[in-house]
Design a protein around this motif. Sequence first.
Motif, PDB file in Angstrom:
ATOM      1  N   GLN A 231       0.831  -1.200   0.000  1.00 31.26           N
ATOM      2  CA  GLN A 231       0.000   0.000   0.000  1.00 31.26           C
ATOM      3  C   GLN A 231       0.869   1.254   0.000  1.00 31.26           C
ATOM      4  OE1 GLN A 231      -2.354   0.821   3.574  1.00 31.26           O
ATOM      5  NE2 GLN A 231      -4.143   1.048   2.261  1.00 31.26           N
ATOM      6  N   MET A 232       1.946   1.252   0.767  1.00 26.84           N
ATOM      7  CA  MET A 232       2.835   2.414   0.821  1.00 26.84           C
ATOM      8  C   MET A 232       3.550   2.623  -0.513  1.00 26.84           C
ATOM      9  SD  MET A 232       2.290   3.665   3.778  1.00 26.84           S
ATOM     10  CE  MET A 232       0.598   3.086   3.474  1.00 26.84           C
ATOM     11  N   GLU A 233       3.972   1.545  -1.144  1.00 29.63           N
ATOM     12  CA  GLU A 233       4.643   1.663  -2.439  1.00 29.63           C
ATOM     13  C   GLU A 233       3.705   2.256  -3.490  1.00 29.63           C
ATOM     14  OE1 GLU A 233       5.792  -2.335  -3.161  1.00 29.63           O
ATOM     15  OE2 GLU A 233       7.422  -2.334  -1.670  1.00 29.63           O
ATOM     16  N   LEU A 234       2.485   1.743  -3.544  1.00 36.74           N
ATOM     17  CA  LEU A 234       1.522   2.258  -4.505  1.00 36.74           C
ATOM     18  C   LEU A 234       1.132   3.707  -4.192  1.00 36.74           C
ATOM     19  CD1 LEU A 234      -0.814  -0.861  -4.832  1.00 36.74           C
ATOM     20  CD2 LEU A 234       0.662   0.076  -6.624  1.00 36.74           C
ATOM     21  N   SER A 235       1.073   4.039  -2.916  1.00 42.46           N
ATOM     22  CA  SER A 235       0.725   5.404  -2.535  1.00 42.46           C
ATOM     23  C   SER A 235       1.755   6.400  -3.042  1.00 42.46           C
ATOM     24  CB  SER A 235       0.596   5.511  -1.009  1.00 42.46           C
ATOM     25  OG  SER A 235      -0.500   4.760  -0.546  1.00 42.46           O
ATOM     26  N   LEU A 236       3.027   6.032  -2.975  1.00 41.24           N
ATOM     27  CA  LEU A 236       4.067   6.910  -3.503  1.00 41.24           C
ATOM     28  C   LEU A 236       3.924   7.072  -5.016  1.00 41.24           C
ATOM     29  CD1 LEU A 236       7.145   5.706  -1.437  1.00 41.24           C
ATOM     30  CD2 LEU A 236       5.998   7.922  -1.262  1.00 41.24           C
ATOM     31  N   ASP A 237       3.576   5.998  -5.708  1.00 46.76           N
ATOM     32  CA  ASP A 237       3.338   6.100  -7.148  1.00 46.76           C
ATOM     33  C   ASP A 237       2.199   7.087  -7.438  1.00 46.76           C
ATOM     34  OD1 ASP A 237       5.307   4.230  -7.660  1.00 46.76           O
ATOM     35  OD2 ASP A 237       3.919   2.549  -7.868  1.00 46.76           O
ATOM     36  N   ILE A 238       1.154   7.035  -6.616  1.00 46.85           N
ATOM     37  CA  ILE A 238       0.020   7.934  -6.834  1.00 46.85           C
ATOM     38  C   ILE A 238       0.409   9.366  -6.517  1.00 46.85           C
ATOM     39  CG2 ILE A 238      -2.309   8.520  -6.045  1.00 46.85           C
ATOM     40  CD1 ILE A 238      -2.798   5.515  -5.699  1.00 46.85           C
TER      41      ILE A 238
END
Length: 346
Positions: A231-238
């Motif tokens: 979730q944290m990795e995807l949040s940074l992408d967003i």
Amino acid sequence: MARVDVVMPVRNGEAFVEDAIRSMMVQTERDWRLIVLNHASTDATGEIIDQLGGEDRRVQRQDCGPAMTLSDVRNAGFDRSDAPFVLLHDADDLSVPERIAVLLAEMERRPHLVLVGSNYVTVDTQLKPLGTRKLPSDPDRLAVAALFSNPIAQPTVMLRRLALDKAGARYGKTFLTPSGGPAPMTVATLVEDYLMFGQLAIEGLCATVAEQLVLYRWHGGNTSSVGFQRQMELSLDISRHLMALVAATRGVAYCDPTPFCNHGARLEPASGTDLAEQWPPLRQAILAAFGDTPGVRRELAFRSVLGTRSLPAMLARFARFSLSYRPDSDELATIRAYAAKTVRRR
């Protein structure tokens, strides 16, 4: 047609779904329909929904197949909805009786908004309070905050359906497509709400009311607990994606927001301890994009606190910040978590 359609996805939620549904059945605002999206449950969830639907015809079940992602399921609820407003509800949470009435009143008072959320109380499985979460409220501040974290609590949200349909806004996909903007992004789960809410936020269409309208049940099986690292990795992408959308729509230079993000109250590693060279161009781009308003200045003031990884310097900056502003829940959690992590390393 009801005035409010409540969309509630659930998968194997027999432990809590009855409480969630009954919290709707006692709302002070009575003009609603509850669409319970039964996502391939293999426990007694379906039977519980049917039983409660027998008690109250406004409770309706819609089955969703196992191949559907969470984004697919949530969007199926939107597609079935025909009410002017859509209320989001997780199947392990409870709404206070005034929740619909308070959010409707705010939507009517501010017709330009597409999304209104609220603060909430975190409780354990026995509904014992564990703490409260206070979130940003001002649309200008939310527009900037969305670049660095998700400042909108998914289980607290009400949306204006016709505005969503007009914008083509749905979970898990980019619907803002400016010329020269980034390639569209899709996410199936974990951060599907952040991608949708973030796009609405940078357009200035979101606000949060001060009332605590949801009891957010923490039980260790929550999505935010099970898939935290991904979730944290995807949040940074967003975060990067949203900044690229801002750059394209507002005509400003793209700057990487990552070093100043605090997803999950966690700071990302940064080279060295001084981010002084990276902060001024990002700050300038945000001011040019969103204007020098009190809400924008408030958010930038906290981001400047994070412009160092030296704990003494960060704490000194935070102390000065706290003299002018009351820190919210995520800001306090971020500083505390970084201090604890730094002390442990020593």
